[in-house]
Design a protein around this motif. Structure first.
Motif, short mmCIF file in Angstrom:
data_model
loop_
_atom_site.label_atom_id
_atom_site.label_comp_id
_atom_site.label_asym_id
_atom_site.label_seq_id
_atom_site.Cartn_x
_atom_site.Cartn_y
_atom_site.Cartn_z
N PHE A 181 1.57 6.72 -15.90
CA PHE A 181 1.53 5.57 -16.80
C PHE A 181 0.13 4.95 -16.89
O PHE A 181 -0.04 3.89 -17.49
CB PHE A 181 2.54 4.50 -16.35
N GLY A 182 -0.86 5.61 -16.26
CA GLY A 182 -2.21 5.05 -16.28
C GLY A 182 -2.26 3.65 -15.72
O GLY A 182 -2.98 2.79 -16.22
N ALA A 183 -1.49 3.41 -14.64
CA ALA A 183 -1.30 2.04 -14.14
C ALA A 183 -2.13 1.74 -12.90
O ALA A 183 -1.80 0.83 -12.15
CB ALA A 183 0.19 1.81 -13.85
N GLU A 184 -3.22 2.49 -12.70
CA GLU A 184 -4.03 2.24 -11.51
C GLU A 184 -4.54 0.80 -11.44
O GLU A 184 -4.48 0.15 -10.40
CB GLU A 184 -5.23 3.21 -11.47
N ALA A 185 -5.04 0.30 -12.57
CA ALA A 185 -5.57 -1.07 -12.59
C ALA A 185 -4.46 -2.08 -12.31
O ALA A 185 -4.68 -3.10 -11.63
CB ALA A 185 -6.22 -1.36 -13.94
N ARG A 186 -3.26 -1.81 -12.82
CA ARG A 186 -2.15 -2.72 -12.58
C ARG A 186 -1.78 -2.76 -11.09
O ARG A 186 -1.52 -3.82 -10.54
CB ARG A 186 -0.94 -2.26 -13.40
N GLU A 187 -1.79 -1.60 -10.45
CA GLU A 187 -1.50 -1.57 -9.02
C GLU A 187 -2.62 -2.20 -8.21
O GLU A 187 -2.38 -2.84 -7.18
CB GLU A 187 -1.25 -0.12 -8.55
N ASP A 188 -3.88 -2.02 -8.68
CA ASP A 188 -5.01 -2.70 -8.03
C ASP A 188 -4.79 -4.21 -8.05
O ASP A 188 -5.00 -4.91 -7.05
CB ASP A 188 -6.32 -2.37 -8.74
N LEU B 295 0.83 -1.21 0.00
CA LEU B 295 0.00 0.00 0.00
C LEU B 295 0.87 1.26 0.00
O LEU B 295 0.66 2.18 -0.79
CB LEU B 295 -0.92 0.00 1.23
N ALA B 296 1.86 1.30 0.90
CA ALA B 296 2.71 2.48 1.01
C ALA B 296 3.51 2.71 -0.26
O ALA B 296 3.68 3.84 -0.72
CB ALA B 296 3.65 2.33 2.21
N ASP B 297 4.00 1.62 -0.86
CA ASP B 297 4.81 1.74 -2.07
C ASP B 297 4.00 2.38 -3.20
O ASP B 297 4.49 3.28 -3.91
CB ASP B 297 5.30 0.36 -2.48
N ALA B 298 2.77 1.93 -3.38
CA ALA B 298 1.94 2.47 -4.47
C ALA B 298 1.48 3.89 -4.17
O ALA B 298 1.46 4.75 -5.06
CB ALA B 298 0.74 1.56 -4.69
N LEU B 299 1.11 4.16 -2.92
CA LEU B 299 0.58 5.49 -2.59
C LEU B 299 1.66 6.56 -2.65
O LEU B 299 1.41 7.68 -3.10
CB LEU B 299 -0.07 5.46 -1.21
N THR B 300 2.88 6.25 -2.19
CA THR B 300 3.94 7.25 -2.22
C THR B 300 4.42 7.49 -3.65
O THR B 300 5.01 8.54 -3.93
CB THR B 300 5.14 6.82 -1.35
N CYS B 301 4.20 6.53 -4.54
CA CYS B 301 4.59 6.69 -5.95
C CYS B 301 3.36 6.93 -6.83
O CYS B 301 3.35 6.59 -8.02
CB CYS B 301 5.35 5.45 -6.43
N ALA C 295 -4.24 -6.81 -5.04
CA ALA C 295 -5.18 -7.93 -4.93
C ALA C 295 -4.44 -9.25 -4.77
O ALA C 295 -4.87 -10.13 -4.01
CB ALA C 295 -6.09 -7.97 -6.15
N ARG C 296 -3.33 -9.41 -5.48
CA ARG C 296 -2.55 -10.65 -5.35
C ARG C 296 -1.97 -10.79 -3.94
O ARG C 296 -2.01 -11.87 -3.35
CB ARG C 296 -1.41 -10.67 -6.38
N VAL C 297 -1.46 -9.68 -3.42
CA VAL C 297 -0.90 -9.73 -2.06
C VAL C 297 -1.99 -10.00 -1.04
O VAL C 297 -1.83 -10.82 -0.13
CB VAL C 297 -0.16 -8.40 -1.74
N ILE C 298 -3.14 -9.33 -1.19
CA ILE C 298 -4.24 -9.54 -0.25
C ILE C 298 -4.77 -10.96 -0.33
O ILE C 298 -5.17 -11.55 0.68
CB ILE C 298 -5.36 -8.51 -0.51
N SER C 299 -4.78 -11.54 -1.53
CA SER C 299 -5.23 -12.93 -1.67
C SER C 299 -4.33 -13.87 -0.86
O SER C 299 -4.82 -14.77 -0.16
CB SER C 299 -5.22 -13.32 -3.15
N ARG C 300 -3.00 -13.66 -0.96
CA ARG C 300 -2.08 -14.49 -0.18
C ARG C 300 -2.28 -14.23 1.32
O ARG C 300 -2.25 -15.17 2.14
CB ARG C 300 -0.63 -14.18 -0.58
#
Length: 601
Positions: free
Chosen positions: A229-236, A216-222, A240-245
Motif C-alpha cells: 500500500f506504499g504506507a511506509e510514511a504512514r507507519e513512520d 515496531l513488531a506489528d509493522a515489521l511482521t506486516c 513517531a506518535r507512540v515514541i512521542s508519548r
C-alpha cells in the motif's frame, strides 16, 4: 486511562520481591554463600576506621616510644589483614553471584516462555508478540540489576550503617544518635520518594516502552502489507506518535530521579555538618584524641559513601522492580486450558469423534455458540464443514484440538473424553493444515519434520513427494536446507500449503483437519494440493473446513452449520438438490459467481 489502570494494580515491590525471594530459595546454598561473602567483606571494612584511629594515636605519641611503635605496627598489620580478608570474602561472594543470578535469569525466562506458550488462543490473539518478548527480556535483565542491588549494595550498606552507629555510640552516644537519626531520615525519605513519587511514573513509562516494542513488531511482521500500500510514511508517523508519548513519560520519570537525588544530597550535607561539627566539639572539650577524631571522620566518610549509594541503590531497586513488574504479571495470568488432575495420554486408533450434547460459550458472550450440539464422525470418515462465516465451523475444530474447554457436555475420541487426556498426547494425534500455513524461519527440512523431529531425511523427502512439494524444493538454492523466512514469507502461498501438507504426511496422525487448504491459490497449485489432499485423507478421520464447495464434493458427508447448529447433513448430490436448503443456496451462488468470472475472462 493508562495511569488509572496501573494505579489499580498492587504495588510492584510487594509483588516482585516475594517472586524473586522464592527463586532465591531454590538455591539456598548459593544465596547463603553470596550473602555471607559480601557481608563478611563489609564487616571487615567496618573495622578499618577503628585501627586507622589507633594508628594515628600511636603516631602522635612519637616514634621514639617503643610501645607507640608496637601499637602502630599492630594497627598497620590489622589494616592490611582486614583488607586481605575483605578482598577474599568479596571475591567469594562475587564468584558465587554469577552462576546464582544466571540460573535465576534462565529459570525466569524459561518459565515465562513456558507459560506464554500455554496461554489461551484468545490471549495470543489479543497480545502483541513484540510486546510480550519485550516484557520477558526487560524483566530478565532487570533481575540481574535487582540481585546486584540487594546482595551487593543494600545489605552491605545496612551492615555498615548499623555497625557504625553501634561502634560510634559505644564511644559517644550523641554521635551515634546523630548518625542514627540522619540515616533513618535519609533512608525513609529515599524509600518514600522511590515508591510514591518515582514508581508510578516509571510504571507508565514502562507500559509505553512495551507499546513501542509492540508497534515496531506489528509493522515489521506486516511489512509486505505496508509495502503493497506504499504506507511506509504512514507507519513512520504511527511509530513517531507512540515514541512521542513514550518520550514524554520517560522524561517525567528521569526528571523525578533528578529531583529525588537533589533532595538526598541536601540531607547528606546536613548530616555531614552535624557529624564533623560534633567531632570538633568533642576534640575542643578534650573528650576525643586526634586518633579518635580520625576514627570518627573515617567512619563518617564510609557512612556518607554508603548512604549516598543507598539512595542510588534504592532507586535502582525500584527501577528493576518496575522493569520486572510486567514479567511477574505473566505468572499471574491463568493458563487458558490446563491438563486435568490425573490426565493420561490418549490412545487413538480409528479416530472416531463424538460430540455429546456440547455447549460452548466464548468468553464474555452471554449466548452460547453451541447449545446441546451432538454429532458422530465415524473412524476414517471424511467430513466437510460448510456454512456462512461465524456459523461455528472453526470453533468445531478448535474444540476437537481442545484449544478451548467446553461449557457443557463432552467430546470423545475413540470413546475417550479429551478433557481427561493430556493436551500433548491429544494434539500429537491430530494433524492440521491451516488456511494460511505458518512456517518457522528455519530450514524446509525442519519445518516438514516439526511433527516428527527425529525423522530421517529419507522420510522427510518422501513426505514432500506425497505433498507434491519435492520438485519445487529441489529447485531452491539450498534445497531442503533453505531458510523460508519469518512465517514462510520467502515461499508462495501454494508452496507454503504443500510444505504444510508434507508436515501433515510426516506426522502421520490418525485425525486430520484441513482448514480450506486450497483457498486463494492459482489453478495449478490448487490441482497439486487437491491431489496431495486426496492422498493424505486416505485411511484417516478427516475434517475439512470449506468455503469453496468444490473441495467437499467428493467427501463422505457434509455438515452444514448455521448459528452454531448443524442444520443439514449428507453427501453433495443430496444437499445440492434439496429445495430451499442452505447448502444449495451457497452452491448456486458460487456457481453463478464462477460463471460470471469465466465470462468476464
Amino acid at each position: 486511562m493508562t495511569a488509572s489502570l496501573h494505579n489499580k494494580r498492587p504495588s510492584a515491590i510487594r509483588v516482585v520481591l516475594p517472586f524473586v525471594f522464592r527463586h532465591w530459595l531454590h538455591q539456598p546454598l548459593a544465596a547463603a554463600t553470596v550473602a555471607g561473602g559480601l557481608l563478611g567483606a563489609t564487616v571487615a571494612d567496618l573495622f578499618m576506621p577503628v585501627f586507622s584511629g589507633h594508628l594515628v594515636d600511636a603516631m602522635t605519641s612519637g616514634a621514639a616510644d617503643p610501645a607507640a611503635r608496637r601499637a602502630a605496627l599492630v594497627a598497620f598489620g590489622a589494616i592490611v589483614a582486614l583488607g586481605l580478608l575483605s578482598m577474599i570474602l568479596r571475591l567469594i561472594g562475587l564468584q558465587a553471584i554469577v552462576p546464582f543470578t544466571l540460573r535465576i535469569m534462565s529459570d525466569v525466562a524459561r518459565d515465562a516462555f513456558m507459560r506464554v506458550q500455554r496461554f489461551s488462543t484468545d490471549w495470543h490473539a489479543n497480545s502483541f508478540a513484540g510486546s510480550t518478548v519485550r516484557k520477558i527480556t526487560r524483566g530478565m535483565w532487570a533481575l540481574d540489576l535487582l540481585n546486584d542491588t540487594i546482595l551487593m549494595a543494600l545489605l552491605p550498606s545496612l551492615v555498615v550503617l548499623l555497625g557504625s552507629m553501634i561502634l560510634l555510640g559505644l564511644h559517644w552516644t550523641s554521635l551515634g544518635l546523630v548518625i542514627a537519626v540522619g540515616a533513618l531520615a535519609y533512608v525513609s525519605m529515599t524509600v518514600l520518594f522511590s515508591t510514591r513519587y518515582i514508581a508510578p511514573a516509571a510504571r507508565i513509562s514502562n507500559a509505553w516502552d512495551t507499546r513501542v516494542g509492540g508497534t515496531l513488531a506489528d509493522a515489521l511482521t506486516c511489512n509486505a502489507v505496508v509495502k503493497s500500500f506504499g504506507a511506509e510514511a504512514r507507519e513512520d508517523a504511527r511509530l513517531a506518535r507512540v515514541i512521542s508519548r513514550w518520550r514524554t513519560r520517560v522524561r517525567r520519570t528521569w526528571l523525578r530521579y533528578n529531583y529525588t537525588s537533589t533532595a538526598q544530597l541536601s540531607v547528606l550535607l546536613c548530616l555531614r555538618a552535624s557529624v564533623i561539627g560534633g567531632a570538633l566539639l568533642l576534640w575542643v572539650a578534650g573528650r576525643a584524641s586526634p586518633g579518635e577524631v580520625t576514627y570518627v571522620l573515617t567512619s563518617y566518610y564510609i557512612i556518607h559513601a554508603y548512604l549516598r549509594d543507598v539512595g542510588m541503590h534504592i532507586n535502582n531497586l525500584q527501577r528493576s522492580v518496575n522493569d520486572m513488574d510486567e514479567l511477574v504479571a505473566i505468572h499471574d495470568v491463568a493458563i487458558g486450558v490446563a491438563d486435568a488432575t490425573g490426565a493420561v495420554p490418549i490412545i487413538v486408533h480409528g479416530g472416531r469423534i463424538v460430540f455429546e450434547d456440547v455447549t460452548f460459550h466464548y468468553g464474555g458472550h452471554i449466548a452460547p455458540l453451541y447449545d446441546g450440539l451432538s454429532v458422530d464422525i465415524r473412524a476414517g470418515e471424511r467430513v466437510g464443514l460448510v456454512g456462512r462465516s461465524g456459523s461455528g465451523k472453526t470453533t468445531f475444530v478448535k474444540l476437537v484440538q481442545r484449544l478451548y474447554d467446553v461449557s457443557g457436555g463432552r467430546i470423545l475420541i475413540d470413546g475417550q473424553d479429551i478433557a481427561l487426556a493430556t493436551q500433548h498426547s491429544l494434539r500429537s494425534q491430530i494433524a492440521i493444515v491451516q488456511q494460511d500455513p505458518i512456517l518457522f524461519h528455519r530450514s524446509l527440512a525442519e519445518n516438514i519434520a516439526y511433527g516428527r523431529p527425529g525423522a530421517s531425511m529419507a522420510a522427510i523427502e518422501q513426505a514432500a513427494r506425497l505433498a507434491n512439494a519435492h520438485d519445487f524444493i529441489l529447485r531452491l538454492p539450498k534445497g531442503y536446507g533453505t531458510l523460508v523466512g519469518e512465517r514462510g514469507v520467502k515461499l508462495s502461498g501454494g508452496e507454503r500449503q504443500r510444505v504444510a501438507l508434507a508436515r501433515a504426511f510426516l506426522a502421520d496422525a490418525p485425525v486430520l483437519i484441513l482448514d480450506e487448504a486450497t483457498s486463494s491459490l492459482d489453478s495449478e497449485s490448487e490441482a497439486l494440493i487437491q491431489q496431495a489432499m486426496e492422498r493424505l485423507m486416505k485411511g484417516r478421520t478427516s475434517i475439512v473446513i470449506a468455503h469453496r464447495l468444490s473441495t467437499v464434493r467428493s467427501l463422505d458427508r457434509i455438515l452444514v452449520f448455521d448459528r452454531g447448529q448443524i442444520v443439514e447433513q449428507g453427501v453433495h448430490a443430496a444437499l445440492a438438490n434439496r429445495p430451499g436448503g442452505i447448502y444449495r443456496g451457497l452452491f448456486e451462488r458460487q456457481a453463478t459467481e464462477f460463471d460470471r468470472i469465466s465470462a468476464a475472462g
